[in-house]
Each structure stands twice: as structure tokens, then as C-alpha cells.
Design a protein around this motif. Structure first.
Motif, PDB file in Angstrom:
ATOM      1  N   ASN A 146     -24.750 -15.555 -57.910  1.00 26.08           N
ATOM      2  CA  ASN A 146     -24.432 -16.643 -56.975  1.00 26.08           C
ATOM      3  C   ASN A 146     -23.041 -16.474 -56.366  1.00 26.08           C
ATOM      4  OD1 ASN A 146     -26.910 -17.950 -57.313  1.00 26.08           O
ATOM      5  ND2 ASN A 146     -26.176 -19.105 -59.082  1.00 26.08           N
ATOM      6  N   GLN A 147     -22.081 -15.971 -57.173  1.00 22.92           N
ATOM      7  CA  GLN A 147     -20.739 -15.707 -56.647  1.00 22.92           C
ATOM      8  C   GLN A 147     -20.779 -14.606 -55.590  1.00 22.92           C
ATOM      9  OE1 GLN A 147     -18.446 -14.846 -60.168  1.00 22.92           O
ATOM     10  NE2 GLN A 147     -17.998 -17.002 -60.574  1.00 22.92           N
ATOM     11  N   ALA A 148     -21.606 -13.574 -55.864  1.00 20.76           N
ATOM     12  CA  ALA A 148     -21.730 -12.490 -54.888  1.00 20.76           C
ATOM     13  C   ALA A 148     -22.334 -13.002 -53.580  1.00 20.76           C
ATOM     14  CB  ALA A 148     -22.595 -11.367 -55.470  1.00 20.76           C
ATOM     15  N   GLN A 233     -15.732  -3.999 -40.819  1.00 16.42           N
ATOM     16  CA  GLN A 233     -16.100  -5.172 -41.594  1.00 16.42           C
ATOM     17  C   GLN A 233     -17.601  -5.188 -41.882  1.00 16.42           C
ATOM     18  OE1 GLN A 233     -13.793  -8.074 -38.956  1.00 16.42           O
ATOM     19  NE2 GLN A 233     -13.752  -9.138 -40.936  1.00 16.42           N
ATOM     20  N   HIS A 234     -18.390  -4.817 -40.871  1.00 11.07           N
ATOM     21  CA  HIS A 234     -19.842  -4.772 -41.081  1.00 11.07           C
ATOM     22  C   HIS A 234     -20.210  -3.708 -42.123  1.00 11.07           C
ATOM     23  CE1 HIS A 234     -20.804  -7.046 -37.197  1.00 11.07           C
ATOM     24  NE2 HIS A 234     -21.432  -7.674 -38.167  1.00 11.07           N
ATOM     25  N   GLN A 235     -19.508  -2.580 -42.112  1.00  9.05           N
ATOM     26  CA  GLN A 235     -19.771  -1.555 -43.124  1.00  9.05           C
ATOM     27  C   GLN A 235     -19.513  -2.097 -44.527  1.00  9.05           C
ATOM     28  OE1 GLN A 235     -17.273   1.659 -41.694  1.00  9.05           O
ATOM     29  NE2 GLN A 235     -19.064   2.847 -41.035  1.00  9.05           N
ATOM     30  N   LEU A 240     -21.732  -4.538 -49.614  1.00 14.33           N
ATOM     31  CA  LEU A 240     -21.950  -5.659 -50.532  1.00 14.33           C
ATOM     32  C   LEU A 240     -23.429  -6.061 -50.575  1.00 14.33           C
ATOM     33  CD1 LEU A 240     -18.883  -7.937 -49.629  1.00 14.33           C
ATOM     34  CD2 LEU A 240     -19.204  -6.581 -51.717  1.00 14.33           C
ATOM     35  N   LEU A 241     -24.076  -6.019 -49.408  1.00 14.51           N
ATOM     36  CA  LEU A 241     -25.504  -6.340 -49.369  1.00 14.51           C
ATOM     37  C   LEU A 241     -26.324  -5.345 -50.187  1.00 14.51           C
ATOM     38  CD1 LEU A 241     -25.981  -7.328 -45.617  1.00 14.51           C
ATOM     39  CD2 LEU A 241     -26.402  -8.813 -47.590  1.00 14.51           C
ATOM     40  N   THR A 246     -29.414  -4.217 -54.890  1.00 15.08           N
ATOM     41  CA  THR A 246     -29.689  -3.366 -56.047  1.00 15.08           C
ATOM     42  C   THR A 246     -29.788  -4.206 -57.314  1.00 15.08           C
ATOM     43  OG1 THR A 246     -28.567  -1.478 -55.045  1.00 15.08           O
ATOM     44  CG2 THR A 246     -28.821  -1.449 -57.434  1.00 15.08           C
ATOM     45  N   VAL A 247     -28.871  -5.160 -57.463  1.00 10.55           N
ATOM     46  CA  VAL A 247     -28.902  -6.039 -58.636  1.00 10.55           C
ATOM     47  C   VAL A 247     -30.205  -6.834 -58.678  1.00 10.55           C
ATOM     48  CG1 VAL A 247     -27.846  -8.086 -59.689  1.00 10.55           C
ATOM     49  CG2 VAL A 247     -26.396  -6.229 -58.848  1.00 10.55           C
TER      50      VAL A 247
END
Length: 802
Positions: A146-148, A233-235, A240-241, A246-247
Motif C-alpha cells: 500500500n505504501q508503494a 521521471q516517467h522512466q 516503480l511500476l 513483480t511483487v
């Protein structure tokens, strides 16, 4: 009511999640005012995939509407008047919404109650800190996810803000560029003016043009920097996405699939799919927002081309974001309800597939169709290696096409296959000792749909857990063994459908215990002593130490290919027979602790020899599949432990275990010292109190015969001491008389244990020239009391004259 009280205490994000469960499909006011009634209904008893359950669902809907109307009628006062109108409106609204599809109401309420329970449980664990290490770990993992998501939301919002700034700057740049073009046009038109005026105006315009061009040069550089910064920034956001995806897909979803597989062996309900869907939907939403931002960047770049690497960067970003969303869509096409893993031909079966991001991506606007085919292990391998572009089949499934439906109440997009049937199967050549019940197939579900106005087209596939196809019920036992071994020991990401040939004994113990507990529907599984007994049976060992088996491995052949020593059945066949017997007839007694079960004959004898007369225990038969026997201690002149012929399912379908134990008066204490009525009386069949329609119904009762030897020892039958006979512990052998008047010890006259007392006496009279028959001395058994013979006690002394 208790759940709703707890749900109202939720705070923060949990409270928002709870509130989001409600809407026009089911107003929160209905939940509030009918909380007690809603929580008291048996919603889980309705099978949502069974159309025959619609009547039950309709009854629940009608009762819900009636309760709402009743609640509305009792409202009074000024505030009550408004509430009365509102509740009456909700009653009409629910009636019109669900009258034609009452199962959807049940689906909606079940989803709400399960979600509330999860939210309350998570909040309780977070606040108390006493939910156990596993729950703490789960809560921490969910918190990290949720933090991510919050970081991704902020990053996406930031790029959105930067994109708007870039767009505004570019629009102003274009305006200034157009101004520069206008100045240039004015300069070009000065040639028609008088020289004096032309010079004056030319000087002014050139000065203005120089200023604008200088600004444009500086602004072009700034815009290019803005674009590069935004691309960077998009990279980062895409990174992060990817990490978050993956998680969720490679960890959480895989763990859910593993729990689903273990549920096939009796593991806990996999649960958590709604949580997974909420995460996947958040991912889909964020990915789509970033994709739209990147496409807007491309549009801005095309609108105002500037020198630099932006075109290549945006092309790469676009390809990356497309890969991310493709992976999300294809991975979230899952099987919510697996087809049966032991699949019998010509038998109806069901399955449900679900697209976790279908609602968020509006796939339901053009509902896709799903097709199911059965494929072999080799065909499954080829599909996963992309060696096969079309779906070959190893059989024919009837009713194998289904359209995905969107359920607004739960926000799920799924296809429910309710009436599939495997018409035929094509088997491959078997290897070595492999039987048909070791051959694995899988049901392949595939579909095709588009998103974003046909912008992206997806062809999705998913494979079911391995299934074993049988054609007769007699194959079920061995097929179940194949499924259990596969479910227990399959590794994630394996090549279909490879499993280890050998596993550690403790690993198999875990699988057997899981299966056993599930079938018993209780927490009482297999104890350490039970597992030692099973190890002794599996390894033909006599060790009583569990540590001796800890590092031993058991092979598939030992488990269910090779027969146990001296038997015509395998270890699994014996164990499964026990499970079936217990599940069908003896579950309450196991849960009460009345059945020891996993005890061999010698152990039973050792345990009973020191106990009082009439002490007994229940143990599983070693020699018969699905059999249970009574071992009891009874003193008949010497200390003996008797073992009754094993009972099977057929016996218990005639008369229950409790009634059989009640019939046997010589059974007094359940090991170690519990009076049998204290344990079994609540399961006895009540005696018939009166005749029905003038007839008295006959009642079956259990009796059994003991050998003449036991009657002699017990005092129920006496033979004069001059009689010359040879005895053994389980059979009386009487020697016939030769012509010379001497006994013939080599004669072949045998008295079987099952012969009744009258025949015993008759044979003795014929062969031993019995002269008189007189009453024996009292033995403590009264006439009419059931003794070991199972008949009323008759006391005789047989005087023998040779």
C-alpha cells in the motif's frame, strides 16, 4: 450485528475501503438497519454457480425486502418519517434490481461480508499486535504494498502536473513563435512603404524580432530540458511500476495460486482474491494513466518538433509501458474455481475464470468469449514454450464456450462454465510402469479482447491445475494419489507437470495430515504417534522413534505403485481407505477422540493387557482397506486380547459403530478408562417406543460367536475333567474315538469358531459318547444376559464317559 459494530470502528484507508463496498447496488443504510438480520442468514449455503439455487436466493431476496418494509413501518417522528420513505424506496429498488437475478444479490452480500471481515481482521491484528507472527508478516507485506502504491500515485500525480506545465509552456512558445512569424511577415511587407517610414518601422520590428527570437531560443532549450526531465521521471515511475507489478504478480498472485493448489489437498481456503484484484486494478489504473501521459508527450513532440533524442526516448517509454500492461492483463486472466482434478468422462463439471483487471479496463463493454479445451502434458509444454500457435486438443469438452459477465456488485468480470462434460479423451503412450491414473492433462482456457478502443488487442490463455481423467469410479483412488502428490510437491514455474520422484518423509506427512484434517473438518489431524505408525507401514519398519524417519525419503513407487509387504494394496490405497471410512461414518468419533485408529495388533495387545476386564479400543485394520476393528481385553482363565473381524463401510451402512458397541455388553471401558456409554451414548439410536400402523418394526442387533474354549474358560460351559481333549487359544479341537476305544489324536474333526453352541454340544455328544447333560455351577452371567457368544447364557456340564 457484531461484524457491523466492528466495521463501524474502522479508520483511515480501511474505512474508505469499507464505504466503497456500498452504492446503488446495495445501500449502506440497508446494511446498517438490517445488520443483525443480514449476519444471521446462511449466505454461504447458496452455490452461486448452480442455477438450481436460484429459488433459495429468491427467498432470501423476498425476506430481505420484507424485513426492510417492516423496519420502515415502525419508524416514527419527524426524522422517522424521512427514514420510512428512504427504507421503503430501498426495498423497491432492491426488488426491481435483483428480482430477475437473485443470485447476484447473494453474490453481492457475500462479497461485502467477506470484505468487511478481512478489513476488521487486518485492523485487529494491526492494533493488538497479537495476531501471531504470520499475521504480522502478512500485515507488514500489505502495508509495504500500500505504501508503494502511495508512492506511485504521488509520482504519477507529479508527472501529470509537470506535463501540464510543459503543455502550457509549449502553448505559450507556439504563440510567441507565431508572433515571430507575424513580425517576419511585417518585415517582408515594408518594401512598399516610403524609405523614411520603412526604415523607422524596420528598426522597430527587427528589434522586436530579435527579442522574440532570443526568447524562443532560450525557451526551446527550456522546453527540451522539460521534456527530457519528464521522460526521466516517467522512466523512474515505470521502474516503480515494474517493481510493484513483480511483487503482486510474481509473489502475491503466485502464492495465491499455490494456496489454491494446496486447497486441492485439503489446505485452507485460498481467499484473498478480492485483495489481489484491488491491487491489480490499482496497477492497471496507474499504468494506464502513465501510458496516457506518455502518449500526450508524444503528441506534444509531434506538435512541436525540437532537435534531440525525445522521439527515441518516448518510443522506448511507450514500448515499455505497453509491455507492462500486457504482462498485467495476461497474468491476471486466472482460474477462480478450478475444474475437478479427478475428472470422470461423461460427468458434468464446472469451472470459473476471471480477469482481475477486466472491470477497470472496461473490457466488459464488449464482453469477450472464453473457450475451454483439454490438452495433454506434452501439448501444455509446447504452449508454454510458444512452440504451438494454435490450441490442439486431447479430447472433446461439451458446453466449452462461455461469455464473460460483469458483476457490478462485486466489480468482477468472470465466465462461469456450469455444465461442461468431457465426452472423450485421447491418451498418449504410457512410459514403463505408468498407469492411466498417472497420466496428467490440463484444461486450457483462452480468450481474446481489446482495450482502449481497439488500441491494444490481447490473446490470453491460462492452464488449470493438472487433472487425471478416469472412466470408472474404481480408478478414483489411484487418480487421487496422483493429484495429491502433484499438488503437494509441484514447484512454482515448473515444466508441466514435473514433480520429484522422491520426497522427504516429513513432507509427505504434512500432505497426509492436511488431507486428513480437511476430510474430518476439524483441527484434530495426525499426531506424532500416528505418523510414526504410518512410517512403520510405509517403510516396513519397527522403529518407534520419529527421528529415525525424519531424513528418510519416500518414492512415488512406495507411495502408490508397489504393494505393501504381504498385501495386495499400496500404502496410499490403505490410507485413503481409512480416510473414506472416517469421512463417511466415523468423523464424530474421531473428533471426540474415541478412535485411536493408527495402532497395530501387537501395540493394541500391549496397551490392553494391563487394563480392567472389558477395556477396548478401536484400531484400523492392517489387512483390509477401509476396515476398523475392535480390540478388547477379556479374562477367560488367561489374559487374552480379542480382535473382532474388521467393520467396513458396508457394515456401517447397516448399523452404526455406536449401536454396535452398545450391542456388545462385554465391552465396558473405552481405552484407557472411559465408560463406553459416556463416550458413545449420545450417538445410540433411540429404541422404538411404539408400533407404526399396527406393525412393530424389527431391529437389527449385533452378536458374535466365541470358540468353545472361551466358553469353557468363562464357566458358561463345563466338560468333565476325565475328557481327553486338545485345546488351542483360538480353536477347540476334539479327538474322535477309534474302534479300539482309544482317542485318535490324528483325526481331522475340527470345530470352527463360528459354530454355534448347539452344534458344539451336538458334535461332542456324537463323537465323545456323552451320557449326561447337567447344569453347571453359576458363572456370574444371568440367563438372558449377552455373553461372548452373543446368545442368552445357558449353563451346562458335559460329563464324558470314554
Amino acid at each position: 450485528m457484531a461484524m457491523w459494530i466492528q466495521a463501524q470502528q474502522l479508520q483511515g484507508d480501511a474505512l474508505h475501503q469499507m464505504q466503497a463496498l456500498y452504492g446503488q447496488h446495495f445501500p449502506i443504510e440497508v446494511r446498517h438497519y438490517l445488520a443483525q438480520w443480514i449476519e444471521s442468514q446462511l449466505w454461504d449455503s447458496v452455490e452461486l454457480d448452480n442455477p438450481a439455487e436460484e429459488t433459495k436466493a429468491k427467498r432470501l431476496l423476498d425476506n430481505l425486502v420484507a424485513e426492510l418494509q417492516k423496519k420502515a413501518q415502525v419508524q416514527g417522528g419527524e426524522d422517522g418519517f424521512l427514514l420510512k420513505i428512504k427504507l421503503g424506496h430501498y426495498a423497491s429498488q432492491l426488488k426491481s434490481t435483483y428480482d430477475r437475478c437473485p443470485l447476484e444479490l447473494v453474490r453481492c452480500i457475500k462479497h461485502i461480508l467477506q470484505s468487511e471481515q478481512r478489513l476488521v481482521q487486518e485492523a485487529t491484528n494491526a492494533s493488538s499486535g497479537s495476531g501471531g507472527q504470520a499475521m504480522d508478516t502478512l500485515s507488514q507485506r500489505h502495508q509495504q504494498i500500500n505504501q508503494a502504491f502511495e508512492e506511485l500515485r504521488l509520482a504519477t500525480q507529479e508527472t501529470e502536473n509537470e506535463l501540464r506545465k510543459l503543455q502550457q509552456s509549449q502553448e505559450y512558445f507556439i504563440i510567441q513563435y507565431q508572433e515571430n512569424m507575424r513580425i517576419q511577415a511585417q518585415l517582408s511587407s515594408l518594401s512598399s512603404l516610403p524609405p523614411t517610414e520603412r526604415t523607422q518601422r524596420e528598426t522597430t520590428l527587427q528589434s522586436k524580432r530579435a527579442t522574440v527570437e532570443a526568447w524562443l531560443a532560450r525557451e526551446a532549450s527550456t522546453l527540451q530540458k522539460y521534456r527530457l526531465d519528464l521522460a526521466e521521471q516517467h522512466q523512474k515511475t515505470l521502474g516503480l511500476l515494474r517493481k510493484q507489478q513483480t511483487v503482486i504478480l510474481d509473489e502475491e498472485l503466485i502464492q495465491w495460486k499455490r494456496r489454491q493448489q494446496l486447497a486441492g489437498n485439503g489446505g485452507p481456503n485460498e481467499g484473498g482474491l478480492d485483495v489481489l484484484q484491488s491491487w491489480c486494478e490499482k496497477l492497471a489504473d496507474l499504468i494506464w494513466q502513465n501510458r496516457q501521459q506518455i502518449r500526450r508527450c508524444e503528441h506534444l513532440t509531434q506538435q512541436l518538433p525540437l532537435p534531440g533524442p525525445m522521439v527515441e526516448l518516448l518510443s522506448k517509454l511507450n514500448a515499455d509501458i505497453t509491455d507492462i500492461i500486457s504482462a498485467l492483463v495476461t497474468s491476471t486472466f486466472i482460474i477462480e474455481k478450478q475444474p475437478p482434478q479427478v475428472l470422470k468422462t461423461q460427468t458434468k463439471f464446472a469451472a470459473t475464470v476471471r480477469l482481475l483487471v477486466g472491470g477497470k479496463l472496461n473490457v466488459h463493454m464488449n464482453p469477450p468469449q472464453v473457450k475451454a479445451v483439454i490438452v495433454s502434458e506434452q501439448q501444455a509444454k509446447a504452449l508454454l514454450k510458444n512452440e504451438s500457435t494454435h490450441s490442439e486438443s486431447s479430447g472433446e469438452i461439451l458446453n466449452n464456450n462461455c461469455v464473460m459477465e460483469y458483476h457490478q456488485a462485486t466489480g468482477t468480470l468472470s465466465a462461469h462454465f456450469r455444465n461442461m462434460s468431457l465426452k472423450r479423451i485421447k491418451r498418449s503412450d504410457r512410459r514403463g510402469a505408468e498407469s492411466v491414473t498417472e497420466e496428467k492433462f490440463t484444461v486450457l482456457f483462452e480468450s481474446q479482447f481489446s482495450i482502449g478502443g481497439n488500441e491494444l488487442v490481447f490473446h490470453v490463455k491460462t492452464l488449470s491445475l493438472p487433472v487425471v481423467v478416469i472412466v470408472h469410479g474404481s480408478q478414483d483412488n489411484n487418480a487421487t494419489a496422483t493429484v495429491l502428490w502433484d499438488n503437494a510437491f509441484a514447484e512454482p514455474g515448473r515444466v508441466p507437470f514435473i514433480v520429484p520422484e522422491k520426497v522427504l518423509w516429513p513432507q509427505l506427512c504434512e500432505a497426509l495430515d492436511m488431507k486428513y484434517k480437511a476430510e474430518m473438518h476439524s483441527g484434530r489431524g495426525l499426531s506424532d504417534d500416528n505418523l510414526v505408525f504410518l512410517a512403520q507401514k510405509a517403510f516396513s519398519s519397527s522403529s518407534n522413534n520419529s527421528e529415525d524417519y525424519r531424513n528418510m525419503t519416500i518414492s512415488w513407487a512406495q507411495f502408490n505403485r508397489e504393494s505393501l509387504p504381504g498385501r495386495n494394496f499400496t500404502f496410499w490405497q490403505w490410507f485413503d481407505g481409512v480416510v473414506e471410512l472416517m469421512k463417511k461414518h466415523l468423523k464424530p468419533h474421531w473428533n471426540d477422540g474415541a478412535i485411536l485408529g493408527f495402532v497395530n495388533k501387537q501395540q493394541a495387545q500391549d496397551m490392553l493387557m494391563s487394563k480392567p476386564n472389558g477395556t477396548f479400543l478401536l484400531r484400523f485394520s492392517d489387512s483390509e482397506i477401509g476396515g476398523i476393528t475392535i480390540a478388547w481385553f477379556f479374562y477367560v482363565g488367561e489374559r487374552l486380547v480379542w480382535n473382532l473381524l474388521p467393520y467396513t463401510t458396508k457394515d456401517f451402512s447397516i448399523r452404526s459403530l455406536a449401536d454396535r458397541i452398545s450391542d456388545l455388553n462385554h465391552l465396558l471401558y473405552l481405552y484407557p478408562d472411559r465408560p463406553k456409554d459416556e463416550v458413545f451414548a449420545k450417538y445410540y439410536t433411540p429404541p422404538l417406543s411404539k408400533a407404526v400402523d399396527g406393525y412393530v418394526k424389527p431391529q437389527i442387533k449385533q452378536v458374535f460367536w466365541m470358540s468353545l474354549l472361551s466358553l469353557l474358560h468363562s464357566g458358561m460351559l463345563s466338560i468333565h475333567e476325565d475328557a481327553l481333549t486338545l485345546f488351542s487359544t483360538d480353536r477347540l479341537r476334539c479327538c474322535p474315538v477309534r474302534a479300539d476305544g482309544m482317542l485318535d489324536p490324528d483325526g481331522d474333526f475340527d470345530l470352527e469358531d463360528t459354530m454355534d453352541v448347539a452344534r458344539h454340544v451336538e458334535e461332542l455328544l456324537r463323537h465323545l459318547h456323552l451320557e449326561t447333560l447337567t447344569p453347571a455351577k453359576p458363572t456370574g452371567l444371568q440367563p438372558g444376559q449377552v455373553g461372548h457368544s452373543g446368545r442368552s447364557a445357558s449353563h451346562f456340564v458335559i460329563q464324558v464317559s470314554l
